[in-house]
Design a protein around this motif. Structure first.
Motif, PDB file in Angstrom:
ATOM      1  N   HIS A 526       1.071  -1.475   0.082  1.00  0.00           N
ATOM      2  CA  HIS A 526      -0.017   0.081  -0.159  1.00  0.00           C
ATOM      3  C   HIS A 526       0.968   1.191   0.162  1.00  0.00           C
ATOM      4  CE1 HIS A 526      -3.654  -2.225   1.893  1.00  0.00           C
ATOM      5  NE2 HIS A 526      -3.476  -2.418   0.555  1.00  0.00           N
ATOM      6  N   LEU A 527       1.833   1.213   0.875  1.00  0.00           N
ATOM      7  CA  LEU A 527       2.779   2.356   1.057  1.00  0.00           C
ATOM      8  C   LEU A 527       3.349   2.823  -0.300  1.00  0.00           C
ATOM      9  CD1 LEU A 527       3.828   4.281   2.903  1.00  0.00           C
ATOM     10  CD2 LEU A 527       5.868   2.986   3.179  1.00  0.00           C
ATOM     11  N   ALA A 528       3.892   1.620  -1.161  1.00  0.00           N
ATOM     12  CA  ALA A 528       4.521   1.947  -2.471  1.00  0.00           C
ATOM     13  C   ALA A 528       3.452   2.417  -3.464  1.00  0.00           C
ATOM     14  CB  ALA A 528       4.865   0.460  -2.923  1.00  0.00           C
ATOM     15  N   GLU A 529       2.037   1.966  -3.373  1.00  0.00           N
ATOM     16  CA  GLU A 529       1.086   2.687  -4.208  1.00  0.00           C
ATOM     17  C   GLU A 529       0.988   4.126  -3.860  1.00  0.00           C
ATOM     18  OE1 GLU A 529      -2.251   0.071  -3.627  1.00  0.00           O
ATOM     19  OE2 GLU A 529      -1.441  -1.478  -4.470  1.00  0.00           O
ATOM     20  N   TRP A 530       1.069   4.406  -2.576  1.00  0.00           N
ATOM     21  CA  TRP A 530       0.673   5.951  -2.338  1.00  0.00           C
ATOM     22  C   TRP A 530       2.022   6.662  -2.659  1.00  0.00           C
ATOM     23  CZ3 TRP A 530      -0.558   4.029   3.422  1.00  0.00           C
ATOM     24  CH2 TRP A 530      -1.718   3.364   3.422  1.00  0.00           C
ATOM     25  N   TYR A 531       2.934   6.324  -2.488  1.00  0.00           N
ATOM     26  CA  TYR A 531       4.268   6.925  -2.909  1.00  0.00           C
ATOM     27  C   TYR A 531       4.148   7.105  -4.697  1.00  0.00           C
ATOM     28  CZ  TYR A 531       6.871   7.549   1.322  1.00  0.00           C
ATOM     29  OH  TYR A 531       7.349   8.112   2.389  1.00  0.00           O
ATOM     30  N   GLU A 532       3.877   6.142  -5.208  1.00  0.00           N
ATOM     31  CA  GLU A 532       3.613   6.295  -6.828  1.00  0.00           C
ATOM     32  C   GLU A 532       2.924   7.207  -7.039  1.00  0.00           C
ATOM     33  OE1 GLU A 532       2.872   3.673 -10.662  1.00  0.00           O
ATOM     34  OE2 GLU A 532       3.192   2.660  -8.721  1.00  0.00           O
ATOM     35  N   ALA A 533       1.551   7.568  -6.331  1.00  0.00           N
ATOM     36  CA  ALA A 533       0.681   8.618  -6.406  1.00  0.00           C
ATOM     37  C   ALA A 533       1.116   9.927  -5.772  1.00  0.00           C
ATOM     38  CB  ALA A 533      -0.763   8.033  -5.394  1.00  0.00           C
ATOM     39  N   GLY A 534       2.207  10.012  -5.397  1.00  0.00           N
ATOM     40  CA  GLY A 534       2.828  11.249  -4.645  1.00  0.00           C
ATOM     41  C   GLY A 534       2.636  11.816  -3.324  1.00  0.00           C
ATOM     42  N   HIS A 535       2.170  10.776  -2.841  1.00  0.00           N
ATOM     43  CA  HIS A 535       1.951  10.861  -1.283  1.00  0.00           C
ATOM     44  C   HIS A 535       3.275  10.294  -0.315  1.00  0.00           C
ATOM     45  CE1 HIS A 535      -2.104  12.182  -2.174  1.00  0.00           C
ATOM     46  NE2 HIS A 535      -2.138  11.064  -2.722  1.00  0.00           N
ATOM     47  N   GLN A 536       3.849  11.076   0.556  1.00  0.00           N
ATOM     48  CA  GLN A 536       5.114  10.457   1.347  1.00  0.00           C
ATOM     49  C   GLN A 536       4.770  10.546   2.594  1.00  0.00           C
ATOM     50  OE1 GLN A 536       8.452  12.769   0.490  1.00  0.00           O
ATOM     51  NE2 GLN A 536       8.948  11.829  -1.461  1.00  0.00           N
ATOM     52  N   VAL A 537       4.780   9.238   3.490  1.00  0.00           N
ATOM     53  CA  VAL A 537       4.284   9.198   4.830  1.00  0.00           C
ATOM     54  C   VAL A 537       5.011   7.920   5.337  1.00  0.00           C
ATOM     55  CG1 VAL A 537       2.168   7.785   4.342  1.00  0.00           C
ATOM     56  CG2 VAL A 537       2.551   9.373   6.270  1.00  0.00           C
ATOM     57  N   ARG A 538       5.190   8.067   6.664  1.00  0.00           N
ATOM     58  CA  ARG A 538       5.919   7.037   7.369  1.00  0.00           C
ATOM     59  C   ARG A 538       5.268   5.926   7.612  1.00  0.00           C
ATOM     60  NH1 ARG A 538      11.192   6.852   8.843  1.00  0.00           N
ATOM     61  NH2 ARG A 538      11.267   9.413   8.883  1.00  0.00           N
ATOM     62  N   LEU A 539       5.370   4.601   7.569  1.00  0.00           N
ATOM     63  CA  LEU A 539       4.460   3.740   7.845  1.00  0.00           C
ATOM     64  C   LEU A 539       5.146   2.875   9.352  1.00  0.00           C
ATOM     65  CD1 LEU A 539       2.319   1.308   7.127  1.00  0.00           C
ATOM     66  CD2 LEU A 539       4.187   0.331   6.086  1.00  0.00           C
ATOM     67  N   SER A 540       4.412   2.723  10.156  1.00  0.00           N
ATOM     68  CA  SER A 540       4.535   2.066  11.547  1.00  0.00           C
ATOM     69  C   SER A 540       3.865   0.757  11.609  1.00  0.00           C
ATOM     70  CB  SER A 540       4.378   3.075  12.587  1.00  0.00           C
ATOM     71  OG  SER A 540       4.706   2.361  13.990  1.00  0.00           O
ATOM     72  N   VAL A 541       4.298  -0.358  12.040  1.00  0.00           N
ATOM     73  CA  VAL A 541       3.891  -1.672  12.084  1.00  0.00           C
ATOM     74  C   VAL A 541       4.244  -2.178  13.864  1.00  0.00           C
ATOM     75  CG1 VAL A 541       3.715  -4.014  11.327  1.00  0.00           C
ATOM     76  CG2 VAL A 541       4.004  -2.242   9.890  1.00  0.00           C
TER      77      VAL A 541
END
Length: 702
Positions: A526-541
């Motif tokens: 999901h994070l890779a898809e958001w980055y490809e759409a121009g959204h940058q945010v850190r992921l925490s698990v």
């Protein structure tokens, strides 16, 4: 007729065919002729021609008549009226004005004579053939009878199965060597005995009745059963018995044949296998399956008002004994616990079982003098606390105990076992050496939770889980800094299960690691898809203790990171402090992942000296405050209470590590945490968890 033609009608004429058809028809009415009508007509046509020729030449009358008579016998025209029919047909056909009567009578007479002679010879031949056949059959029967008797004698003598033939009163007529060997008798010893003398006392009544029914015809089948006989030395012999009635030529019973196969060793072996199947190999106690059967039997046989108590106990910390002192020592302790439990209830109507591993069970029929549940649980742990000395070292144990009590008329075996197990798990959750009584008010919730844990693996496989993302913000400016991945399970019948309950159920169902791997892979994608759409945010698990302690954690994270071109620094793993504090391998995993750029955080932080030291030793940049401490702050009456003052004093000791809080519900709580010095906040006031397809719009608005 012209000169030179034979006397009488010409054979080739229509007359010849008419006579032959009539002759054939009337002969077939008098006897069975084993030929087709066409074949019979052809034969009779030849005979008619011979008779016509003989009428013209009286010298041939004898020869022709004898030949025609013999031929009639050959074609089986030998019925009682066959000869008279033949003579009448020939007389009617051949007698005319031009026929010589003397010649016709002479031919017909010779036909009768030839017929009689041939018929006698045929009868004599048939009798001779029959006599020879009967003699051959008798000789063959005698040979086969002798061969059969020889075979029977050989089989009777050499078979390893004991065979005894007795009369209808049970007296022995004949026994083979195997029968003597199986029971240890000599045939001379058996001669004055009857077969019922060999029946074991406990089986004698059944076998005697079975023999009588077989002889009287009440039971048309043979006896086939496993029963005991008595050997000559008085010992019991388990035998496979096959008993049949012998019948005479008139079908009436004439005797009884008894076949005996010694299966004593097989029976003992089966008893041993059955015991092993129903008992624990290490302790000799009944196992879970046998305990269940005995519990069901108790519920059927005990008085309806009887009260049963079922104690299920598990030894605390037993893995330390196996790991520290070895499995032989652990096995010795298990055996000792089994004997002590038996001794504890030796004066009670009770059953002790081992369910496997470190779990035991006691079923007690409670009487007036039976200790109460609190006293019994105390006695169990006092008994276990007495040291067992192995190699000069004293080893003691304690147990967590779950208890369920039922009146027999209201009890169900499966439900009692389930309830005891539920109570045991609650006792274990409370700590070591605890006991818990099953609470029926909590039963629906307990059963629902057990069902959810049971179906969770299938739910994961069937795609019933989603990853949702909880926003975290920097308190000082309110900017979104991280999305924390969480589980959400739409179970359908049981509603939606949120992250914390999912992790707790996963620990019970055994899918903790597979759920972690699925979440890491899904969230990183999901994070890779958001980055490809121009959204940058850190992921925490955030990981549970078992997920964080897993030796394969680093390898799993590497596989996930290698699946895309994203910078590993966008991933933050939030590890439980308990897993990092107690497990060197977990700390190594954290250091190794940090060297690749993965950020690390710790959750359930309480600010203890050991935890503060850990912040200096491990590559972490943030910690999440324990939810208990967060709740304590939220419930404080004023910001000046000692607990809040202690938190303010804790911030400078954290070596620059950010402090994060969850469960912020109001602006006032957020302001308080800002004043205390916390850096990051999450909770309902900050934002509810988002489904993956809602994240891009939320990031755009942020």
């Amino acid at each position: 007729m012209s000169e030179g033609d034979p006397v009488g009608p010409p054979p080739e004429s229509e007359w010849r065919a008419d006579v032959t058809r009539r002759w054939t028809s009337e002969l077939r009415a008098t006897a069975y002729l084993p030929f087709s009508p066409e074949e019979v007509e052809a034969s009779l046509a030849e005979l008619l021609d011979m008779v016509v020729l003989a009428l013209g030449d009286t010298s041939r009358a004898v020869e022709t008549g004898r030949a025609v008579g013999a031929r009639l016998v050959e074609i089986r025209a030998t019925g009682e009226e066959s000869l008279s029919v033949t003579l009448k047909v020939l007389q009617d056909a051949l007698l005319s004005d031009t026929t010589k009567v003397d010649a016709l009578l002479s031919v017909l007479t010779e036909i009768a004579a030839g017929y009689a002679a041939a018929d006698r010879e045929s009868t004599f031949a048939q009798q001779e053939t029959l006599n020879k056949a009967l003699l051959a059959s008798k000789l063959k029967t005698d040979r086969e009878l002798k061969a059969s008797e020889a075979r029977f004698s050989e089989v009777f003598t050499s078979t390893p199965i004991g065979v005894a033939i007795s009369d209808l009163e049970g007296r022995f007529v004949q026994v083979n060597p195997a029968f003597e060997q199986v029971l240890g008798y000599h045939r001379d010893d058996l001669a004055p005995m009857t077969i019922d003398r060999l029946f074991h006392p406990e089986d004698a009544e059944y076998l005697s009745a079975s023999y009588r029914e077989l002889i009287d015809g009440a039971n048309s089948k043979r006896i086939s059963d496993r029963k005991r006989l008595v050997r000559a030395d008085g010992q019991a012999a388990w035998c496979y018995l096959g008993v049949s009635v012998l019948r005479g030529a008139d079908g009436a019973p004439s005797g009884v044949v008894t076949m005996v196969e010694d299966i004593t060793e097989l029976h003992l072996l089966q008893d041993r296998f059955q015991h092993q199947a129903l008992h624990d190999a290490l302790t000799g106690l009944p196992n879970r399956g046998f305990f269940h059967t005995r519990l069901e039997a108790a519920l059927v046989n005990l008085p309806r008002g009887a009260r049963l108590a079922l104690y299920q106990l598990a030894l605390d910390g037993f893995e330390l004994i196996n790991d520290g002192l070895g499995y032989p020592v652990g096995d010795q302790l298990i055996r000792t616990v089994a004997r002590r439990l038996e001794n504890l209830v030796e004066d009670e109507e009770a059953l002790v079982a081992r369910f496997g591993g470190t779990e035991f069970a006691l079923l007690v029929w409670e009487q007036a003098e039976t200790p109460s549940v609190p006293v019994m649980t105390q006695l169990i742990n006092e008994m276990l606390a007495e040291p067992v000395y192995v190699g000069g070292r004293g080893i003691a144990a304690s147990a967590s105990i779950g208890v369920v009590q039922r009146v027999v008329e209201e009890a169900d075996a499966a439900n009692m076992l389930w309830a005891a197990d539920v109570a045991l798990r609650r006792a274990e959750a409370a700590g070591k050496r605890q006991w818990a009584l099953f609470d029926p008010d909590l039963a629906p919730e307990e059963r629902e939770e057990s069902q959810l844990a049971a179906i969770m693996p299938g739910g994961l496989e069937m795609g019933e889980f989603d990853v949702v993302y909880r926003p975290q913000v920097v308190i000082s400016g309110g900017a979104l800094c991280t999305l924390e991945a969480e589980f959400r399970w739409d179970t359908g019948d049981f509603g939606v299960i949120e992250h914390g309950d999912c992790l707790r159920l996963a620990e019970r169902s055994g899918v903790t690691l597979s759920m972690r791997d699925w979440m890491l892979q899904t969230a990183w994608q999901h994070l890779a898809e958001w980055y490809e759409a121009g959204h940058q945010v850190r992921l925490s698990v955030s990981l549970s203790p078992d997920q964080g302690r897993d030796p394969d954690l680093a390898a799993v994270v590497h596989r996930v990171l290698d699946g895309s071109e994203l910078d590993p620094r966008w991933l933050r793993l939030c590890m439980p402090i308990a897993a990092i504090s107690e497990n060197e391998e977990a700390r190594d995993n954290l250091r190794h992942l940090s060297s690749r750029g993965v950020k690390a955080s710790l959750h359930d932080f309480t600010g203890s000296p050991g935890e503060l030291r850990l912040l200096r030793e491990m590559p972490v940049d943030s910690v999440r405050l324990s939810r208990d401490l967060v709740r304590l702050v939220h419930e404080a009456e004023s910001p000046d209470v000692p607990e809040i003052q202690a938190l303010r004093a804790l911030i400078p000791l954290m070596n620059g590590v950010w402090l994060c809080v969850d469960d912020v519900e109001t602006p006032e709580q957020l302001a308080l945490w800002r004043e205390i010095g916390c850096s990051v906040a999450a909770g309902p006031h900050i934002g509810e968890p988002l489904l993956s397809f809602d994240v891009p719009d939320s990031l755009t608005r942020a």
